[in-house]
Enzyme design. Structure first.
Site, PDB file in Angstrom:
ATOM      1  N   LYS A 106       0.275  -8.286  -1.656  1.00 41.87           N
ATOM      2  CA  LYS A 106      -1.035  -7.778  -2.070  1.00 41.87           C
ATOM      3  C   LYS A 106      -0.846  -6.468  -2.824  1.00 41.87           C
ATOM      4  O   LYS A 106      -0.118  -5.584  -2.380  1.00 41.87           O
ATOM      5  CB  LYS A 106      -1.936  -7.532  -0.857  1.00 41.87           C
ATOM      6  N   GLN A 123      -8.438   0.896  10.978  1.00 41.23           N
ATOM      7  CA  GLN A 123      -9.064  -0.407  11.184  1.00 41.23           C
ATOM      8  C   GLN A 123      -9.832  -0.426  12.502  1.00 41.23           C
ATOM      9  O   GLN A 123      -9.394   0.146  13.498  1.00 41.23           O
ATOM     10  CB  GLN A 123      -8.008  -1.519  11.192  1.00 41.23           C
ATOM     11  N   LYS A 147     -11.513  -6.160  -5.497  1.00 40.05           N
ATOM     12  CA  LYS A 147     -12.893  -6.116  -4.997  1.00 40.05           C
ATOM     13  C   LYS A 147     -13.883  -5.873  -6.133  1.00 40.05           C
ATOM     14  O   LYS A 147     -14.689  -4.940  -6.109  1.00 40.05           O
ATOM     15  CB  LYS A 147     -13.042  -5.058  -3.899  1.00 40.05           C
ATOM     16  N   LEU A 148     -13.845  -6.745  -7.125  1.00 39.21           N
ATOM     17  CA  LEU A 148     -14.677  -6.568  -8.313  1.00 39.21           C
ATOM     18  C   LEU A 148     -16.164  -6.669  -7.973  1.00 39.21           C
ATOM     19  O   LEU A 148     -16.580  -7.473  -7.145  1.00 39.21           O
ATOM     20  CB  LEU A 148     -14.338  -7.634  -9.355  1.00 39.21           C
ATOM     21  N   ILE A 170     -21.843  -6.091 -13.546  1.00 36.24           N
ATOM     22  CA  ILE A 170     -22.739  -7.057 -14.165  1.00 36.24           C
ATOM     23  C   ILE A 170     -21.952  -8.325 -14.484  1.00 36.24           C
ATOM     24  O   ILE A 170     -20.726  -8.294 -14.607  1.00 36.24           O
ATOM     25  CB  ILE A 170     -23.413  -6.475 -15.422  1.00 36.24           C
ATOM     26  N   ASP A 171     -22.668  -9.428 -14.609  1.00 31.87           N
ATOM     27  CA  ASP A 171     -22.022 -10.735 -14.721  1.00 31.87           C
ATOM     28  C   ASP A 171     -20.987 -10.793 -15.836  1.00 31.87           C
ATOM     29  O   ASP A 171     -19.865 -11.282 -15.641  1.00 31.87           O
ATOM     30  CB  ASP A 171     -23.065 -11.827 -14.956  1.00 31.87           C
ATOM     31  N   ASP A 221       0.846  -1.191   0.000  1.00 30.07           N
ATOM     32  CA  ASP A 221       0.000   0.000   0.000  1.00 30.07           C
ATOM     33  C   ASP A 221       0.879   1.238   0.000  1.00 30.07           C
ATOM     34  O   ASP A 221       1.004   1.964   1.001  1.00 30.07           O
ATOM     35  CB  ASP A 221      -0.936  -0.024   1.209  1.00 30.07           C
ATOM     36  N   ASP A 260      -6.036  -7.290  -5.067  1.00 28.76           N
ATOM     37  CA  ASP A 260      -7.174  -6.882  -4.243  1.00 28.76           C
ATOM     38  C   ASP A 260      -7.988  -5.823  -4.987  1.00 28.76           C
ATOM     39  O   ASP A 260      -7.907  -4.640  -4.693  1.00 28.76           O
ATOM     40  CB  ASP A 260      -6.664  -6.340  -2.903  1.00 28.76           C
ATOM     41  N   THR A 299     -12.951  -4.419   7.045  1.00 31.61           N
ATOM     42  CA  THR A 299     -12.542  -4.338   8.454  1.00 31.61           C
ATOM     43  C   THR A 299     -12.519  -2.910   8.974  1.00 31.61           C
ATOM     44  O   THR A 299     -12.346  -2.695  10.170  1.00 31.61           O
ATOM     45  CB  THR A 299     -11.156  -4.972   8.651  1.00 31.61           C
TER      46      THR A 299
END
Length: 233
Positions: free
Chosen positions: A37, A189, A66-67, A70-71, A15, A64, A119
């Site tokens: 990540k 967090q 986080k999709l 639509i399908d 990050d 990471d 989180t």
């Protein structure tokens, strides 16, 4: 558990704002860390190409993203991500999106992870977002949906890891962000746990970012976390 097996369970979050910073962190960590990540911040600064470089160098990558869409859009994105050779990919744990992703990733070896509740969110945050469930209840409901969709695992707070493990069984990944060594600052967090506590609770992988990448001695910070994880083995 051997130290090298535990090493595969520690995922360091890159990050950082630039590729130069990411490259510096990876170089400093050396063979102490084998799994990284890459999230939005680095992805939009050239991090997707860097992810492929890490894979080619023998490192594992957790993308990471986080999709949620639509399908067809989710499926086409997952198909291309699977070709990158990364190890893990996140989606928000919405059943239709997860089913589309599972079909698209079939045969690739890509581990798809359903994100339950971030989180950084507590009960008031969920109320403000229009959810009727408290964080714990929503996490467990989504864990069931992850399992039923045929996903590879769940992302949840370590505080929910034990309950999630009981739902998804022994084989799925339970990936826990929000890990903070004893005495570390919480940052943004709200639902956190120590490395040893998370392993004991049933986490298969721990995601640690700031406690490592923001440390004055990154390698020493990672080694300390690994040592804490080993006490739970």
């Amino acid at each position: 558990m051997p130290a090298d097996e535990m090493r595969d369970r520690l995922i360091v979050g890159l990050d950082v704002p630039t590729l130069a910073e990411a490259e510096k962190a990876v170089a400093e960590l050396g063979d102490t860390v084998g799994f990284y990540k890459i999230g939005y911040q680095l992805a939009f600064a050239g991090g997707l190409g860097f992810a492929q470089e890490l894979v080619q160098s023998g490192k594992k990558v957790f993308l990471d993203m986080k999709l949620l869409d639509i399908d067809n859009t989710v499926a086409k994105g997952v198909e291309n991500i699977a070709r990158m050779g990364v190890t893990m990919l996140t989606l928000h744990a919405y059943p239709k999106a997860m089913r589309a992703a599972v079909a698209a990733a079939e045969g690739s070896g890509l581990c798809l992870l359903g994100v339950t509740v971030l989180t950084s969110m507590d009960e008031q945050d969920l109320i403000d977002a229009g959810y009727e469930y408290d964080p714990h209840t929503l996490v467990l409901r989504r864990a069931e949906q992850v399992r039923d969709a045929g996903m590879g695992g769940v992302v949840c707070s370590a505080a929910e890891a034990e309950a999630v493990r009981a739902i998804v069984g022994p084989d799925l990944a339970v990936v826990t962000p929000g890990i903070r060594p004893a005495g570390a600052a919480l940052g943004d967090q709200k639902r956190v746990m120590t490395p040893a506590g998370a392993i004991r609770a049933g986490a298969s992988h721990l995601v640690v970012a700031r406690p490592v990448v923001a440390a004055a001695d990154r390698r020493a910070a990672a080694e300390t976390i690994l040592a804490e994880m080993l006490t739970a083995a």
